[in-house]
Design a protein around this motif. Structure first.
Motif, short mmCIF file in Angstrom:
data_model
loop_
_atom_site.label_atom_id
_atom_site.label_comp_id
_atom_site.label_asym_id
_atom_site.label_seq_id
_atom_site.Cartn_x
_atom_site.Cartn_y
_atom_site.Cartn_z
N SER A 250 0.84 -1.21 0.00
CA SER A 250 0.00 0.00 0.00
C SER A 250 0.87 1.26 0.00
CB SER A 250 -0.92 0.01 1.22
OG SER A 250 -1.89 -1.00 1.13
N ARG A 251 2.00 1.18 0.69
CA ARG A 251 2.89 2.35 0.73
C ARG A 251 3.49 2.66 -0.64
NH1 ARG A 251 4.21 0.05 5.84
NH2 ARG A 251 6.08 -0.96 5.01
N TRP A 252 3.63 1.63 -1.49
CA TRP A 252 4.14 1.87 -2.85
C TRP A 252 3.25 2.86 -3.60
CZ3 TRP A 252 4.90 -3.80 -5.00
CH2 TRP A 252 5.83 -4.48 -4.21
N PHE A 253 1.94 2.74 -3.35
CA PHE A 253 0.97 3.50 -4.14
C PHE A 253 0.37 4.69 -3.40
CE2 PHE A 253 1.08 -0.78 -5.90
CZ PHE A 253 1.17 -0.53 -7.26
N ARG A 254 0.86 4.95 -2.19
CA ARG A 254 0.29 6.04 -1.37
C ARG A 254 0.38 7.38 -2.10
NH1 ARG A 254 3.31 6.47 4.04
NH2 ARG A 254 4.92 7.06 2.54
N ASP A 255 1.51 7.64 -2.75
CA ASP A 255 1.70 8.91 -3.45
C ASP A 255 1.61 8.76 -4.96
OD1 ASP A 255 2.11 10.29 -1.05
OD2 ASP A 255 4.22 9.69 -1.01
N HIS A 256 0.95 7.70 -5.39
CA HIS A 256 0.76 7.50 -6.83
C HIS A 256 -0.14 8.61 -7.39
CE1 HIS A 256 -0.58 5.67 -10.60
NE2 HIS A 256 0.47 4.88 -10.51
N PRO A 257 0.13 9.12 -8.60
CA PRO A 257 -0.69 10.21 -9.18
C PRO A 257 -2.19 9.94 -9.15
CG PRO A 257 1.25 9.86 -10.52
CD PRO A 257 1.27 8.79 -9.48
N ASN A 259 -3.88 8.24 -6.95
CA ASN A 259 -4.38 8.43 -5.59
C ASN A 259 -4.37 9.90 -5.20
OD1 ASN A 259 -4.96 5.77 -5.03
ND2 ASN A 259 -2.89 5.30 -4.33
N ILE A 260 -3.34 10.64 -5.60
CA ILE A 260 -3.28 12.08 -5.30
C ILE A 260 -4.46 12.80 -5.95
CG2 ILE A 260 -1.96 14.19 -5.69
CD1 ILE A 260 0.57 12.49 -5.45
N LYS A 261 -4.75 12.43 -7.20
CA LYS A 261 -5.87 13.05 -7.92
C LYS A 261 -7.19 12.76 -7.19
CE LYS A 261 -6.95 11.30 -11.86
NZ LYS A 261 -6.87 10.93 -13.31
N THR A 262 -7.34 11.57 -6.69
CA THR A 262 -8.57 11.21 -5.98
C THR A 262 -8.70 12.01 -4.70
OG1 THR A 262 -8.52 8.99 -6.91
CG2 THR A 262 -9.87 9.32 -4.95
N ARG A 263 -7.59 12.16 -3.96
CA ARG A 263 -7.64 12.89 -2.69
C ARG A 263 -7.96 14.36 -2.93
NH1 ARG A 263 -3.12 9.55 -1.21
NH2 ARG A 263 -1.64 11.26 -1.62
N ILE A 264 -7.45 14.94 -4.04
CA ILE A 264 -7.74 16.34 -4.36
C ILE A 264 -9.22 16.51 -4.64
CG2 ILE A 264 -7.40 18.13 -6.08
CD1 ILE A 264 -4.51 17.18 -6.34
N LYS A 265 -9.80 15.56 -5.41
CA LYS A 265 -11.23 15.65 -5.73
C LYS A 265 -12.08 15.56 -4.49
CE LYS A 265 -11.17 13.90 -10.50
NZ LYS A 265 -11.62 12.82 -11.40
#
Length: 268
Positions: A250-257, A259-265
């Motif tokens: 899960s940590r591999w993908f924590r800062d994946h683009p 996921n970042i896009k989803t958190r911004i939305k």
């Protein structure tokens, strides 16, 4: 106690008869096996053809028996979901002609029957015999050794989520050297493809069993003990989830683009 028996050598295989005759001393026995040999079919199920369960009357002391035009996994699944009046207390798959050691468990239909039972949280046991020709087998002496092993298993409880993979030596009870509990030796590749030329000059490949050519095993190899006339028992546990490893990945993908896009939305 109710026991369900299946196998991958077919309903008429002598190994199934021997297993049924042994287990009927301990419990009520139900038998559900493929209508023909399904060796090395792995854990496949039938999706695109209907299954037919045909009652058979070839095991005098069995509570009921059926043959199915499917795989060992089909047999266990259909028996537990439809045919049996209640789920079995334990499932035995075998007796398979030929040992199941090392990587064999990933291909074996015998093992697949036991694994299918474990998916229903039912304790299960896979049983195989170190012999390759029925003419070389005396099932009377095989049953004597198997009885001793089964008696101990049924006096105890198989740990939850564990499948027992048992290999029996093709010897008498007096010459059996003992029972060893050990892991599967995954370092050995027993089956190898060999290339052959047909009359037209085309190359085709045939899977060859290198069993007789295998030697120089590790001292704790199941291959070694099976060949040396021991009963081998390998507890196998299929762990479908590992939280520590899941957290790591899960940590591999924590800062994946993505996921970042989803958190911004979501305004996170």
């Amino acid at each position: 106690m109710n026991i369900l028996i299946t196998n991958d050598d077919g309903i008429f295989a002598p190994g199934v008869e021997a297993l049924t005759e042994t287990l009927q001393h301990f419990a009520d026995v139900y038998v559900c096996c493929p209508d023909q040999e399904r060796s090395a079919i792995g854990h496949s199920i039938t999706l695109r053809n209907p299954l037919k369960a045909k009652p058979v009357d070839i095991f005098p002391k069995a509570k009921a028996a059926w043959c199915i035009n499917g795989t060992p996994s089909d047999c266990v699944k259909v028996a537990m979901e439809v045919l049996m009046p209640e789920p079995p207390d334990i499932v035995f798959s075998g007796i398979n002609l030929g040992p199941n050691v090392g990587r064999d468990i990933f291909y074996s239909g015998t093992m697949a029957g036991a694994v299918e039972a474990s998916l229903y949280q039912i304790p299960s046991v896979s049983v195989s015999l170190h012999a390759f020709n029925e003419k070389d087998v005396n099932y009377y002496r095989t049953k004597q050794i198997l009885y001793e092993v089964v008696e101990t298993i049924l006096q105890n409880s198989i740990p939850k989520g564990v499948i027992l993979n048992i290999n029996l030596p093709n010897v008498s009870k007096d010459t059996c050297k003992g029972i060893v509990i050990l892991p599967l030796d995954m370092s050995i590749s027993r089956y190898q493809y060999v290339g052959l030329n047909d009359p037209h000059g085309h190359v085709y490949f045939w899977l060859k069993d290198e069993w007789e050519q295998l030697y120089n095993f590790d001292d704790q190899s199941d291959f070694k003990y099976v060949k040396d006339a021991y009963v081998t028992i390998s507890p196998i546990e299929y762990q479908f989830e590992n939280k520590r490893k899941s957290d790591r990945i899960s940590r591999w993908f924590r800062d994946h683009p993505l996921n970042i896009k989803t958190r911004i939305k979501e305004g996170v």
